[in-house]
Motif scaffolding. Sequence first.
Motif, PDB file in Angstrom:
ATOM      1  N   ALA A  21       0.798  -1.278   0.215  1.00  0.00           N
ATOM      2  CA  ALA A  21       0.060  -0.113  -0.061  1.00  0.00           C
ATOM      3  C   ALA A  21       0.611   1.570  -0.362  1.00  0.00           C
ATOM      4  O   ALA A  21       0.396   3.013  -0.748  1.00  0.00           O
ATOM      5  N   ALA A  22       1.988   1.294   0.638  1.00  0.00           N
ATOM      6  CA  ALA A  22       3.174   2.248   0.831  1.00  0.00           C
ATOM      7  C   ALA A  22       3.876   2.984  -0.651  1.00  0.00           C
ATOM      8  O   ALA A  22       3.458   3.944  -1.187  1.00  0.00           O
ATOM      9  N   ALA A  23       4.021   1.910  -1.571  1.00  0.00           N
ATOM     10  CA  ALA A  23       4.143   1.650  -2.944  1.00  0.00           C
ATOM     11  C   ALA A  23       3.036   2.628  -3.486  1.00  0.00           C
ATOM     12  O   ALA A  23       3.461   3.103  -4.372  1.00  0.00           O
ATOM     13  N   GLY A  24       2.175   2.077  -3.660  1.00  0.00           N
ATOM     14  CA  GLY A  24       0.701   2.226  -4.346  1.00  0.00           C
ATOM     15  C   GLY A  24       0.893   3.756  -3.438  1.00  0.00           C
ATOM     16  O   GLY A  24       0.314   4.371  -4.569  1.00  0.00           O
ATOM     17  N   VAL A  25       0.612   4.386  -2.230  1.00  0.00           N
ATOM     18  CA  VAL A  25      -0.332   5.260  -2.149  1.00  0.00           C
ATOM     19  C   VAL A  25       1.231   6.264  -2.760  1.00  0.00           C
ATOM     20  O   VAL A  25       0.913   7.563  -3.387  1.00  0.00           O
ATOM     21  N   THR A  26       2.241   6.499  -2.957  1.00  0.00           N
ATOM     22  CA  THR A  26       3.560   7.342  -4.099  1.00  0.00           C
ATOM     23  C   THR A  26       3.045   7.075  -5.354  1.00  0.00           C
ATOM     24  O   THR A  26       3.484   8.466  -6.028  1.00  0.00           O
ATOM     25  N   ARG A  27       2.771   6.514  -5.719  1.00  0.00           N
ATOM     26  CA  ARG A  27       2.147   5.828  -7.209  1.00  0.00           C
ATOM     27  C   ARG A  27       1.015   7.239  -7.487  1.00  0.00           C
ATOM     28  O   ARG A  27       1.299   7.701  -8.149  1.00  0.00           O
ATOM     29  N   THR A  28       0.087   6.981  -6.792  1.00  0.00           N
ATOM     30  CA  THR A  28      -0.787   7.842  -6.668  1.00  0.00           C
ATOM     31  C   THR A  28      -0.860   9.401  -6.788  1.00  0.00           C
ATOM     32  O   THR A  28      -0.867  10.453  -7.103  1.00  0.00           O
ATOM     33  N   VAL A  29       0.497   9.906  -5.263  1.00  0.00           N
ATOM     34  CA  VAL A  29       0.757  11.069  -5.779  1.00  0.00           C
ATOM     35  C   VAL A  29       1.447  11.426  -6.493  1.00  0.00           C
ATOM     36  O   VAL A  29       0.813  12.850  -7.018  1.00  0.00           O
ATOM     37  N   TYR A  30       1.909  11.185  -7.262  1.00  0.00           N
ATOM     38  CA  TYR A  30       3.633  11.282  -8.136  1.00  0.00           C
ATOM     39  C   TYR A  30       2.365  11.222  -9.401  1.00  0.00           C
ATOM     40  O   TYR A  30       2.195  12.044 -10.628  1.00  0.00           O
ATOM     41  N   TRP A  31       1.083  10.820  -9.652  1.00  0.00           N
ATOM     42  CA  TRP A  31       0.124   9.651 -10.325  1.00  0.00           C
ATOM     43  C   TRP A  31       0.111  11.784 -10.489  1.00  0.00           C
ATOM     44  O   TRP A  31      -0.644  12.224 -11.501  1.00  0.00           O
TER      45      TRP A  31
END
Length: 377
Positions: A21-31
Amino acid sequence: EPVTLNALGLYAVIGVIVGLAAAGVTRTVYWLEDMFERLPVNWMWWPAIGGLGVGLVGYLAPRTLGVGYDNIADILSNRLSLHLIVLLCLMKFISWAIALSSGTSGGTLAPLFTVGSGAGAVLGAALLWAFPLSGLDVRVAALVGMAGIFAGASHALLASVVFAFETTQQTNGLLPLLAGSTLAYLAARMVMKNSIMTEKIARRGLRVPQDYDADAFANTTVGMIMETGVDTLPPDLPVATLADRIARHDPAVSLHQAWPLVDAAGQLVGIITRNDVVRSLQEPGSSALLLRDAGSSALVVAHPDESVQDAVNRMLTYDIGRVLVVSRGDPQKLLGYVSRTHLLATQFRRLHAEQVREAGWLHRARSWQRSRADQVQ
């Protein structure tokens, strides 16, 4: 309460899920940041648009406004219902992601702790429902989720564990914190190379070091990499003779760019390079010049017991491509030389040693089984 072995396994599962989920959070922020860059308005309007989004979320869920340490304390103490935790964490994530992506100044600690603790509490409640006799504590699950999501997003494993332990003073939670945060960190690293702090730097084309690399030059001595089979020339050899041998592609000289000058007594008296040969041939009376006259007696040398880093610094200082290695007790006794090729080979060996994997116990067991099968046959 003290952690049981079954509960520890479930905390580890929570760590893996939270790490992903942490990796998904990071990708979402930069998306979302990429989406802001595509807006057909000037970038100075982005914070205003982000502020409207944060205000709308805050109107619908007022507890998302502010830092939110009270929310984290309530989740860790299990004072909120599950549906309220889900709503709070979802809206907090949306609000924080919009604010951060719009270019406003904002932190990551409290928002990630809020989302992580909520995710841990929800996962803990679900696992406790599925395994009621496991001894899992929803509050500890929330603590593992809080530390795990920050370890996965920031790649600061030890800092996450120590922070969560210091703020709660729960010694029985230290083992779940170590297990969950470690697996969260590993899961996030497998999915995303950079952290939420370094992703923007990496997108700009800059290399972000992730590990502590040993300096191969500082940990290697000159004697370990020097070339000992040195082709030398006598100082009384005419320059024209050496030029003729180079023109004829004599293997003894054509493969080198420089030659140490060693006299009949085996003493190092100088060095001559190809540039010295070319320059001396352009001077009047070059046919009578000797190598000792065309070369240089001001030698830049290294010793076999000093570090390669010292030799590199000397080469850079004098702008030379090679350095002669002499005995410390006898400066005129030539032992070898170090060139740029040897320096590149040193770095290559270090990288090769880090990339080659040793055979593990499973490989050795399979090899033993194959050998036993061959003996039976």
